[in-house]
Scaffold this motif. Sequence first.
Motif, PDB file in Angstrom:
ATOM      1  N   PHE A  74       0.939  -1.280  -0.016  1.00 52.04           N
ATOM      2  CA  PHE A  74      -0.255  -0.089   0.146  1.00 52.04           C
ATOM      3  C   PHE A  74       0.740   1.284   0.118  1.00 52.04           C
ATOM      4  O   PHE A  74       0.277   2.547  -0.008  1.00 52.04           O
ATOM      5  N   GLY A  75       2.200   1.108   0.303  1.00 53.78           N
ATOM      6  CA  GLY A  75       2.983   2.343   0.232  1.00 53.78           C
ATOM      7  C   GLY A  75       2.837   2.758   1.775  1.00 53.78           C
ATOM      8  O   GLY A  75       2.458   2.053   2.699  1.00 53.78           O
ATOM      9  N   PRO A  76       3.299   4.029   2.051  1.00 51.35           N
ATOM     10  CA  PRO A  76       3.264   4.669   3.290  1.00 51.35           C
ATOM     11  C   PRO A  76       1.630   4.758   3.752  1.00 51.35           C
ATOM     12  O   PRO A  76       0.893   5.298   3.147  1.00 51.35           O
ATOM     13  N   VAL A  77       1.494   4.030   4.906  1.00 50.07           N
ATOM     14  CA  VAL A  77       0.152   4.204   5.637  1.00 50.07           C
ATOM     15  C   VAL A  77       0.286   4.387   6.965  1.00 50.07           C
ATOM     16  O   VAL A  77       1.386   4.288   7.677  1.00 50.07           O
ATOM     17  N   ASP A  78      -0.657   4.907   7.610  1.00 52.08           N
ATOM     18  CA  ASP A  78      -0.882   5.204   9.254  1.00 52.08           C
ATOM     19  C   ASP A  78      -1.616   3.877   9.562  1.00 52.08           C
ATOM     20  O   ASP A  78      -2.649   3.794   9.481  1.00 52.08           O
ATOM     21  N   LEU A  79      -0.925   3.029  10.544  1.00 50.16           N
ATOM     22  CA  LEU A  79      -1.523   1.931  10.987  1.00 50.16           C
ATOM     23  C   LEU A  79      -2.547   2.333  11.851  1.00 50.16           C
ATOM     24  O   LEU A  79      -3.493   1.262  12.212  1.00 50.16           O
ATOM     25  N   ALA A  80      -2.615   3.337  12.398  1.00 45.85           N
ATOM     26  CA  ALA A  80      -3.669   3.903  13.340  1.00 45.85           C
ATOM     27  C   ALA A  80      -4.995   4.123  12.563  1.00 45.85           C
ATOM     28  O   ALA A  80      -6.286   4.109  13.036  1.00 45.85           O
ATOM     29  N   ARG A  81      -4.922   4.238  11.226  1.00 44.60           N
ATOM     30  CA  ARG A  81      -5.942   4.555  10.458  1.00 44.60           C
ATOM     31  C   ARG A  81      -6.388   3.799   9.255  1.00 44.60           C
ATOM     32  O   ARG A  81      -7.296   4.242   8.579  1.00 44.60           O
ATOM     33  N   VAL A  82      -5.543   2.551   9.262  1.00 44.55           N
ATOM     34  CA  VAL A  82      -5.961   1.910   7.900  1.00 44.55           C
ATOM     35  C   VAL A  82      -7.323   1.054   8.128  1.00 44.55           C
ATOM     36  O   VAL A  82      -7.790   1.039   9.516  1.00 44.55           O
ATOM     37  N   SER A  83      -7.853   0.544   6.997  1.00 50.84           N
ATOM     38  CA  SER A  83      -9.215  -0.088   7.088  1.00 50.84           C
ATOM     39  C   SER A  83      -8.918  -1.262   7.889  1.00 50.84           C
ATOM     40  O   SER A  83      -7.826  -1.809   7.974  1.00 50.84           O
ATOM     41  N   GLU A  84     -10.013  -2.094   8.253  1.00 52.23           N
ATOM     42  CA  GLU A  84      -9.789  -3.552   8.991  1.00 52.23           C
ATOM     43  C   GLU A  84      -9.274  -4.336   7.758  1.00 52.23           C
ATOM     44  O   GLU A  84      -8.454  -5.347   7.983  1.00 52.23           O
ATOM     45  N   THR A  85      -9.869  -4.129   6.580  1.00 56.17           N
ATOM     46  CA  THR A  85      -9.297  -5.156   5.515  1.00 56.17           C
ATOM     47  C   THR A  85      -7.763  -5.086   5.222  1.00 56.17           C
ATOM     48  O   THR A  85      -7.178  -5.847   5.067  1.00 56.17           O
ATOM     49  N   GLU A  86      -7.363  -3.599   5.216  1.00 54.50           N
ATOM     50  CA  GLU A  86      -5.943  -3.649   5.114  1.00 54.50           C
ATOM     51  C   GLU A  86      -5.014  -3.880   6.065  1.00 54.50           C
ATOM     52  O   GLU A  86      -4.134  -4.853   6.060  1.00 54.50           O
ATOM     53  N   ARG A  91      -1.245  -8.071   8.314  1.00 53.05           N
ATOM     54  CA  ARG A  91      -1.200  -9.184   9.296  1.00 53.05           C
ATOM     55  C   ARG A  91      -0.717 -10.328   8.384  1.00 53.05           C
ATOM     56  O   ARG A  91       0.031 -11.310   9.227  1.00 53.05           O
ATOM     57  N   LYS A  92      -1.309 -10.556   7.566  1.00 49.96           N
ATOM     58  CA  LYS A  92      -1.179 -12.000   6.863  1.00 49.96           C
ATOM     59  C   LYS A  92       0.000 -11.832   5.947  1.00 49.96           C
ATOM     60  O   LYS A  92       0.670 -13.059   6.047  1.00 49.96           O
ATOM     61  N   HIS A  93       0.353 -10.951   5.391  1.00 47.99           N
ATOM     62  CA  HIS A  93       1.493 -10.916   4.618  1.00 47.99           C
ATOM     63  C   HIS A  93       2.848 -10.133   4.645  1.00 47.99           C
ATOM     64  O   HIS A  93       3.571 -10.115   4.410  1.00 47.99           O
ATOM     65  N   GLU A  94       2.402  -8.933   5.574  1.00 47.70           N
ATOM     66  CA  GLU A  94       3.670  -8.154   5.900  1.00 47.70           C
ATOM     67  C   GLU A  94       4.365  -8.019   7.524  1.00 47.70           C
ATOM     68  O   GLU A  94       5.575  -7.825   7.613  1.00 47.70           O
ATOM     69  N   ILE A  95       3.304  -8.180   8.269  1.00 48.74           N
ATOM     70  CA  ILE A  95       3.446  -8.009   9.890  1.00 48.74           C
ATOM     71  C   ILE A  95       3.291  -8.974  10.632  1.00 48.74           C
ATOM     72  O   ILE A  95       2.242  -9.383  10.588  1.00 48.74           O
ATOM     73  N   GLY A  96       4.249  -9.500  11.444  1.00 49.51           N
ATOM     74  CA  GLY A  96       4.167 -10.621  12.202  1.00 49.51           C
ATOM     75  C   GLY A  96       4.351 -10.234  13.418  1.00 49.51           C
ATOM     76  O   GLY A  96       4.816  -9.187  13.993  1.00 49.51           O
TER      77      GLY A  96
END
Length: 235
Positions: A74-86, A91-96
């Motif tokens: 998605f490029g730079p995103v604010d994790l505090a404001r991303v949608s649930e889907t994002e 969580r599935k693909h980038e952040i463990g």
Amino acid sequence: MENLLEIKGLSKTFTLHNLGKHIRAVSGIEIDVKEGEFVGITGKSGSGKSTVLKCIYGTYRLEEGSILYDSKRFGPVDLARVSETEMLYLRKHEIGYVSQFLNVMPRTTARQLVKQAILEMGNDECVADQETVKILTHFELSEELWDSYPATFSGGEKLRLNIARAMVKKPRLLLLDEPTASLDQESKLKVKVLIQQLMEEGTTMLGIFHDLEFMNNLCNKEYKMERGSFSLQGS
Ligand SMILES: Nc1ncnc2c1ncn2[C@@H]1O[C@H](COP(=O)(O)OP(=O)(O)OP(=O)(O)O)[C@@H](O)[C@H]1O
Ligand SMILES: [Mg+2]
């Protein structure tokens, strides 16, 4: 973005409705994590360390501040404001995330859990089977446990499985909440070896460690939590 993760002015307050009270768990947290870095967080029990990681992983919503993450997708995103889907995608693909307390899925064997994690990263069945065996062997989970349900595992076995499952995904960003806390020295070393290996493969890590000395020669910088706020140690 210059960093993979940039936390600015993060504050989190908990409301205890039954008591009509507010607890300010953390405030004004600032953290920068460059790509490829291994950053440690230390501090006393109750100082707010886990709260920070849970805000990054989206378990807690924050009131103030931002958590900028440079996503591959998605490029730079604010994790505090991303949608649930994002967030679910990330969580599935980038952040463990390896949590401090393990909750295991019912009716899923150890082997299935790990394999599932690898498949989610887009690997094929054959690779997934091989990698599953490799990591379960690395963490010395005895073979008769592989096809049993983790609910009956010992605490340390659950923890090792939990770490194996998170690490095998080789996420871009790995959040670790005291992954070695209740492990014996030999198991701790196994975790350290994998952390080292992941670093070489480019995984960025932000981890809470009670015993950071154990990780010291790996750690690029350390933030120390004191009653809900952070300070950068050394450098
Ligand atoms: N869901 C919650 N509801 C209410 N209060 C919470 C919640 N989560 C954390 N807190 C409070 O926030 C403060 C920080 O908790 P946190 O779990 O972040 O501490 P910690 O530094 O990880 O501690 P430890 O080293 O014991 O794991 C504590 O006072 C805790 O009681
Ligand atoms: Mg904690």
